[in-house]
Write an enzyme that holds these catalytic residues in place. Structure first.
Site, PDB file in Angstrom:
ATOM      1  CB  CYS A  87      -7.295  -2.418   5.961  1.00  0.00           C
ATOM      2  SG  CYS A  87      -6.131  -2.678   4.589  1.00  0.00           S
ATOM      3  N   GLY A  88      -5.690   0.713   6.158  1.00  0.00           N
ATOM      4  CA  GLY A  88      -5.544   1.995   5.484  1.00  0.00           C
ATOM      5  C   GLY A  88      -5.573   1.891   3.975  1.00  0.00           C
ATOM      6  N   GLY A 241      -1.436   0.711   6.291  1.00  0.00           N
ATOM      7  CA  GLY A 241      -1.900   1.949   6.891  1.00  0.00           C
ATOM      8  C   GLY A 241      -1.873   1.948   8.403  1.00  0.00           C
ATOM      9  CB  SER A 242      -3.380  -0.255  10.972  1.00  0.00           C
ATOM     10  OG  SER A 242      -3.110  -1.499  10.342  1.00  0.00           O
TER      11      SER A 242
END
Length: 320
Positions: A87-88, A241-242
């Protein structure tokens, strides 16, 4: 039992960092400690992500001991219906937490923080001025296109063509016109249902541990907005993010985004964006791959001390 947390958001995505009260996490290496969490203290994920203390779109950051000499810290990403591979937004929030609480050495104008997480090592660079954390950028694990133009037959009988991309997690990318809808908040419920269906069919057909589905449009506008659903009906509020890594990777390998070229990727839910840049071509497991940089900022929303009374019939939490 009590659990202490510091809460943040990044791009509107709610994040909760566990700071105290965790049971002992056993294991001689990162993998063993991760397995111990999954098998023995999964109740922590449920208690903090499920109602009445959390909700479906909450992500909880669980710090664990790292086993890499280069790492400053290690983390697991907990969500309501799964453990997220990466998780970004949570990583950006975790970096702010580490810096503000003196858990890493901070240097101006930018501090390097290395995080170990399930996909591997993620290197982060955070602005640090006069004791305050600003923007954080991170270089994710090598990302690549797993498959192109994979046909799926959904439960409705509709055939869609998807692209499966790895960016720390596997996502299916499907275009809005195939679902006969346009990406908008007004179609929130419909898009969530479509995305859940695509994810499930992609899992069945590919046998990959899919994290979710991205509903995208075909434009190359800057900024570009998408709708991302992780796990089961977990709608990402922020840029993801991903998910942004997967979209940028797909654009890069299609010649629509060059090394060093930046673009704004965001969520249709909040219209908040991250700056996304391919920074290095590489290879992984025989795949041509690319390192994607994501830059955004975390904002603190509060502190919690969560209590769990033994006679509470909903002490374990619930998920509608």
């Amino acid at each position: 039992m009590k659990l202490e947390t510091v809460d943040y958001h990044c791009g509107g995505s709610p994040m909760r960092v566990i700071t105290g009260g965790l049971p002992e996490i056993r294991g001689s290496c990162f993998k063993e400690r991760m397995e111990f969490v999954h098998q023995n203290i999964d109740f922590v994920r449920k208690q903090l992500c499920w109602e009445p203390r959390g909700y479906r779109s909450m992500t909880v950051v669980m710090p664990i001991q790292h086993d890499q000499s280069l790492a400053d810290a290690a983390v697991l990403y907990c969500a309501a219906t799964m453990y997220l591979p990466f998780c970004g937004e949570a990583s950006i929030c975790f970096v702010r937490y580490l810096m503000e609480h003196g858990l890493v050495k901070c240097t101006e104008p930018e501090t390097k923080v290395v995080i170990q997480c399930p996909p591997g090592i993620v290197t982060c660079y955070a602005e640090w001025t006069n004791g305050k954390v600003g923007n954080v950028r991170f270089h994710g694990v090598p990302a690549y296109v797993h498959s192109i133009d994979t046909d799926l037959i959904l439960s409705t009988g509709v055939k869609v063509r998807t692209n499966i991309v790895y960016g720390g997690a596997y996502y299916a990318i499907v275009y809005e016109d195939q679902l006969q809808l346009d990406i908008s908040k007004e179609k929130y419920t419909t898009m969530t249902s479509w995305a859940d269906d695509v994810t499930q069919k992609a899992i069945e057909q590919s046998q990959l541990p899919m994290c979710g589905t991205i509903i995208n449009d075909r434009s190359l506008k800057d900024p570009t907005f998408r709708f991302v659903v992780c796990g089961e009906s977990m709608v990402n509020r922020g840029f993801c993010g991903s998910g942004s890594t997967c979209c940028a990777t797909f654009d890069y390998f299609n010649g629509n985004l060059k090394l060093g070229e930046s673009r704004q990727y965001g969520s249709i839910v909040t219209k908040q964006c991250a700056t996304v840049t391919p920074v290095k071509a590489t290879k992984i497991d025989g795949h041509d791959a690319v390192i994607i940089e994501i830059k955004s900022r975390a904002y603190r929303t509060g502190n919690h001390v969560f209590e769990f009374e033994s006679d509470d019939p909903l002490v374990a939490g619930f998920l509608p």
